[in-house]
Design an enzyme around this catalytic site. Structure first.
Site, PDB file in Angstrom:
ATOM      1  N   ARG B  25       0.779  -1.253   0.040  1.00  0.00           N
ATOM      2  CA  ARG B  25      -0.007   0.077  -0.131  1.00  0.00           C
ATOM      3  C   ARG B  25       0.973   1.168   0.086  1.00  0.00           C
ATOM      4  NH1 ARG B  25      -4.079  -0.218   4.642  1.00  0.00           N
ATOM      5  NH2 ARG B  25      -4.425  -2.254   3.977  1.00  0.00           N
ATOM      6  N   ARG B  29      -3.503   6.798   0.578  1.00  0.00           N
ATOM      7  CA  ARG B  29      -4.208   8.045   0.992  1.00  0.00           C
ATOM      8  C   ARG B  29      -3.204   8.758   2.038  1.00  0.00           C
ATOM      9  NH1 ARG B  29      -9.864   6.153   3.227  1.00  0.00           N
ATOM     10  NH2 ARG B  29      -8.863   4.173   3.751  1.00  0.00           N
ATOM     11  N   ARG B  38      -7.533  11.611  -5.748  1.00  0.00           N
ATOM     12  CA  ARG B  38      -9.049  10.921  -5.440  1.00  0.00           C
ATOM     13  C   ARG B  38     -10.071  11.976  -5.475  1.00  0.00           C
ATOM     14  NH1 ARG B  38     -10.420   6.773  -1.576  1.00  0.00           N
ATOM     15  NH2 ARG B  38     -12.659   6.833  -1.755  1.00  0.00           N
ATOM     16  N   TYR B 150     -14.729 -12.794   1.068  1.00  0.00           N
ATOM     17  CA  TYR B 150     -15.302 -11.413   0.759  1.00  0.00           C
ATOM     18  C   TYR B 150     -16.693 -11.808   0.120  1.00  0.00           C
ATOM     19  CZ  TYR B 150     -11.623  -8.107   1.816  1.00  0.00           C
ATOM     20  OH  TYR B 150     -10.720  -7.455   2.476  1.00  0.00           O
TER      21      TYR B 150
END
Lengths: 341, 341
Positions: B25, B29, B38, B150
């Site tokens: 990652r 963000r 974004r 999931y």
């Protein structure tokens, strides 16, 4: 001693067949009689702090399933509460605490702790009086690290972020926090033994995800201190430790170094590994989701564990608590299967 | 081959000093330039499925930090999406999927998968064209088990309950689900290699908490099949496996049996253990919270890992993804420290 309770015999190193069985969170929302009492009481914390109710809830699963041990209905957060931290239980969220970022405000005068903790001891006395003499009574406390994760974050935290940050940024003051917690935990366990607990369990529910050096500083060392302090008061205290979901090396080290009498294992630990590598009695480790599933899967998972631990000092339990959706009939089937082994 | 990328050399078994570094990652963000993009794009999924945007986001951390590898900006849920499962990303909740309870409705015609997955390959081509030749490009996919968790639950699940229940109650149809997923994963990884990925990583993010027999059936066997299928297409495919937070015995078995070239370890694994017990190159395992903490704790944790892995084929990484609150300066400090080692 022929009359000794099965659980206590196993903790002394004896292999008992069939093994004693009890389940973490065996009292709780999966039982209709619990839900009925809860509806009257209003809140979880009210029930924890009302000795008659806590006693009744503790006994409910014993009446239904005849487990070999009853664990007192209480919560690990009674210790932060005794230290003066405001603890509330919010519906569907869980515990919410006033976050703690230094130890200055904590109540370290142990003579004051009893005002919060006394109902737990009274619940133990009431329960001991009503329990069959063959059923062990278990007291418990959260381990310092796990309690610190709740206190630093102000709630449960799956990555233990606030506590880890505190530990990384200021290891000295974090060690002081663990020390204060350890004092209160040891004291709380000692009082529970005096109130009738045959055995105590230390729950380190958030022991996973710690790098090796942090595991040493936050789990091993503080647990060792709790065990030493408790044994200084009650030299024969019988202690189960549960550093949940630590690594196999972590479990091995915990079993070897902390001084606990028995170790509880999460569901991912291969029991054949445990039988070979752990030098103390073992408790565990059925998947609570296998208990929820029931049927063949439950039977197979149960048998695998029983076979791996055959001839060893072993306490049958789950790898984590009973899930609230669990049909009580599955629990009855499990007990019957273990007893028939 | 002198010109081979450092990451690829390590995966071939070579010890490289200083070791190559990239972070799970690493695009995301915590970077202001990501947040700016974004804000324009509107949604995470839009960015994943827009090749120009995905390329730009992939390159952002490379420009800033000069990592040895870029990992394509995408998501593991593109595979369920390719199988016809509706996937949405809800702000502050994460992915929400139409829950799947049998395999009948899944799109098993592989010629149809490309309509969903093509933007990922285009993003890889664009990225490869812009990347320095010394920087490796990494493609990835979720492992069948993690994707199944999931799909069964309809969202992320910390106890993987729905997938475990399916596995316990109907192991045959669950194995079919894992097979369909494995086909699509292998195909997706093969196409990523064709589009320019030097290395691929298989993320089994929910490999923890599985009893040993379930770990074998749900993680080991399906991963082995993915590796075999991928190698049937690209015999020299370089594969990193990440069965996150499994037991040490689980990591050992995964390294020995699945056929991956390298294994990524979570933060709890002692690197000294890994250096001694794993027979393939290792990636990991700095605590993302040590990176968030910065300062002395970050330096110490980094050095501990570097020392334990000195002389071994090793890729420096985190034990889990970068946290969004991480100051970019801490990442720069980390890279400098690893490069100076």
């Amino acid at each position: 001693m022929k009359e000794e309770k099965k659980l206590v015999r196993v903790m002394g190193g004896e292999s008992v067949s069939p093994p004693p069985i009890w389940l973490m969170r065996q009292a709780g929302r999966y039982l209709p009689e619990y839900r009925a009492l809860r509806a009257k009481a209003g809140s979880f914390w009210t029930m924890c702090m009302n000795p008659e109710m806590a006693c009744e809830i503790t006994l409910q699963p014993i009446r239904r399933f005849g487990f070999d041990a009853a664990i007192i209905f209480s919560d690990i957060l009674v210790v932060p509460a005794a230290l003066g931290v405001k603890v509330e239980f919010e519906e569907n969220i869980g515990p919410v605490l006033e976050p703690v970022s230094d130890i200055a405000g904590l109540e370290t005068d142990r003579s004051k702790w009893g005002s919060t903790l006394a109902p737990v001891y009274e619940a133990l006395r009431l329960t001991r009086a009503k329990l069959d003499s063959s059923t062990a009574l278990i007291g418990f406390a959260g381990a310092p690290w796990t309690l610190a994760t709740y206190m630093a974050e102000g709630r449960g935290s799956s990555d233990q972020r606030a506590a880890k940050l505190w530990f990384y940024r200021d290891p000295t003051s974090f060690a002081q926090l663990l020390d204060v917690l350890g004092d209160c935990v040891a004291q709380h366990l000692a009082r529970q033994i005096e109130a009738g607990a045959d055995v105590v369990q230390i729950f380190d529910s958030w022991a996973s995800g710690l790098p090796a050096s942090a595991f040493e500083a936050c789990v091993i060392a503080p647990t060792k201190r709790v065990v030493q302090k408790l044994r200084a008061i009650h030299s024969h205290a019988k202690i189960i430790g549960f550093p949940r979901a630590t690594t196999l090396a972590g479990y091995e080290r915990y079993a070897r170094e902390t001084g606990v009498d028995a170790i509880s294992l999460d569901t991912s630990v291969p029991m054949a590994w445990a039988a070979k590598n752990l030098n103390i009695p073992v408790q565990g480790n059925l998947d609570p989701i296998a208990l929820l599933a029931g049927g063949d899967a439950l039977a197979r998972a149960t048998d695998e564990i029983l076979e791996a631990m055959c001839g060893k000092p072993f306490i049958f339990n789950l790898g984590h608590g009973v899930l609230q959706e669990t049909p009580p009939e599955h629990v009855a089937e499990l007990v019957a299967r273990v007893r028939a082994s």
